[in-house]
Design a protein around this motif. Structure first.
Motif, mmCIF file in Angstrom:
data_model
loop_
_atom_site.group_PDB
_atom_site.id
_atom_site.type_symbol
_atom_site.label_atom_id
_atom_site.label_comp_id
_atom_site.label_asym_id
_atom_site.label_seq_id
_atom_site.Cartn_x
_atom_site.Cartn_y
_atom_site.Cartn_z
ATOM 1 N N PRO A 286 54.291 21.430 -10.222
ATOM 2 C CA PRO A 286 53.806 21.243 -11.586
ATOM 3 C C PRO A 286 52.570 20.348 -11.716
ATOM 4 C CG PRO A 286 56.188 21.078 -11.530
ATOM 5 C CD PRO A 286 55.734 21.158 -10.105
ATOM 6 N N LEU B 86 52.847 27.582 -14.850
ATOM 7 C CA LEU B 86 53.997 26.960 -14.218
ATOM 8 C C LEU B 86 54.980 28.065 -13.827
ATOM 9 C CD1 LEU B 86 54.447 24.091 -16.805
ATOM 10 C CD2 LEU B 86 53.830 23.755 -14.401
ATOM 11 N N GLN C 282 54.891 17.763 -16.907
ATOM 12 C CA GLN C 282 55.364 18.896 -17.709
ATOM 13 C C GLN C 282 55.760 18.439 -19.101
ATOM 14 O OE1 GLN C 282 58.069 20.376 -14.410
ATOM 15 N NE2 GLN C 282 57.873 22.244 -15.590
#
Length: 399
Positions: A246, A269, A301
């Motif tokens: 990520p 992602l 994230q």
């Protein structure tokens, strides 16, 4: 400018909160004002407003305060003034760089080449990197992760995919951590895609862009972004591009915007890729997973991506029972946990103790970031999975 970015802090002190959200992990662990977003902003403002900013920026007080910033990016989304301390730290390190700082970050600048050479003799490399002298030289306070026997690129070179003429093409960016450390995760990602009705193109970057950015190596990061961008030039307009780690993916939504000009690729992602493939009708059929699943997101994230996408992706597995862990930062943050072990462990316990106590041995813990998985293993002795491993397990459960 650097000065006006620092001036964004209005002194509200939300970064001093003790519960809820992520900001600010180092303050929560130390309860010291200088380790909060506001405290660091004030120190930067003081240095930049002094008679000799160049000298003041190199003060030991400011260096220590920023050294304990984990670059989690929580302040970017949680601070009322949207102070981006991760970006300020990166710019600060870039501004004060010198021969000494370049020497200290030499291994970050050349990490890809170091791992590539090490992969030729992984046992020797693992022995050397774990030695007292090596850890002292790099400044590590605990054992680094082990290089795997075979890199992902070596494994992929021996693989054959039957999907060569599909209407959907997926480009997979394999970061150097997956390439050399989390090889099994890379295999699960690619094996899952082989079961989809897609063409697969794999790109292996030579360095970690997010590591370069966090250490203030902005020119080097810019060059790596340009190289990777050029490697993706052959991607058609409707092709999908996905990253596995990520923090490396989200560089394209944050730092790349200021480091590169022109149109940037839309790098997804893994959960976002799953949703795209589902909408295109090319995913295989998933089966129920009997265990309860706990999901822990990487800090970047939480700050830069849409949380609902992860939930929607997980629900592609029928009748799945899952819970999102709303804890704070894990405390690893790249090499931070290796260089500040005591603070790192305290952050981990502050953020995760209450959740780890609830997880049963038969449950599955998914942690999306490689640093998160390593921290959870080191601190709590629990092996967590990447999202791709959960979906591969679902496929294996099919009758």
């Amino acid at each position: 400018s650097f000065y006006y970015a620092v001036e964004k802090c209005n002194g509200a002190g939300v970064c001093r909160k003790s519960i809820g959200g992520i900001m600010c992990p180092s303050y929560r662990a130390t309860r010291s004002e200088e380790y909060s977003t506001r405290g660091r902003s004030n120190l930067l403002r003081k240095a930049l407003s002094s008679e000799n900013p160049a000298k003041s920026l190199k003060s030991s007080e400011l260096k220590e305060a920023l050294d304990l910033c984990l670059s989690c990016k929580a302040c970017k989304s949680e601070c009322p003034a949207n102070v981006d301390m991760a970006k300020l730290k990166s710019e600060y390190l870039f501004q004060i760089r010198g021969v000494g700082s370049y020497a200290k970050s030499w291994h970050i600048k050349n990490l890809g080449n170091i791992l590539k050479i090490g992969s030729k003799a992984p046992d020797v490399f693992n022995f050397l990197q774990s030695s007292f002298l090596s850890k002292k030289l790099i400044g590590l306070e605990r054992q680094p992760p082990l290089l795997q026997k075979k890199s992902l690129s070596d494994w992929w070179g021996t693989c054959k995919t039957n999907n060569e003429d599909c209407s959907v093409t997926v480009w997979v960016i394999v970061d150097i951590f997956t390439q050399y450390y989390d090889v099994s995760i890379g295999k699960d990602v690619l094996n899952l895609l082989k079961k989809c009705k897609v063409n697969i193109k794999v790109v292996f970057p030579k360095n970690s862009i997010v590591a370069m950015v966090s250490h203030g190596l902005l020119n080097e990061a810019k060059n790596e972004l340009k190289i990777l961008h050029s490697q993706l030039n052959d991607a058609a307009k409707n092709d999908l591009i996905v990253g596995i780690e990520p923090s490396e993916v989200l560089v394209w939504r944050d730092e790349a915007k200021s480091l590169l000009n022109g149109r940037l690729p839309n790098v997804l992602l893994f959960e976002e890729l799953l949703l795209e493939l589902d909408s295109l009708g090319v995913l295989p059929k998933f089966s129920a997973v009997q265990s309860k699943v706990w999901v822990y997101e990487h800090c970047h994230q939480k700050s830069l991506a849409i949380a609902e996408n992860l939930t929607k992706a997980i629900k592609l597995i029928p009748a799945i029972q899952f819970e999102i862990i709303n804890g704070g930062c894990c405390g690893m943050a790249g090499d931070f946990g290796y260089k500040h072990m005591e603070v790192s462990e305290k952050i981990a316990h502050n953020s995760l103790d209450v959740y780890m106590e609830k997880i049963n041995p038969q449950d599955i813990l998914v942690a999306t970031g490689t640093s998160c998985r390593r921290q959870i293993l080191d601190i709590f002795r629990v092996q967590s999975k990447h999202l791709a491993q959960l979906f591969n397990q679902s496929l294996k459960n099919e009758c």
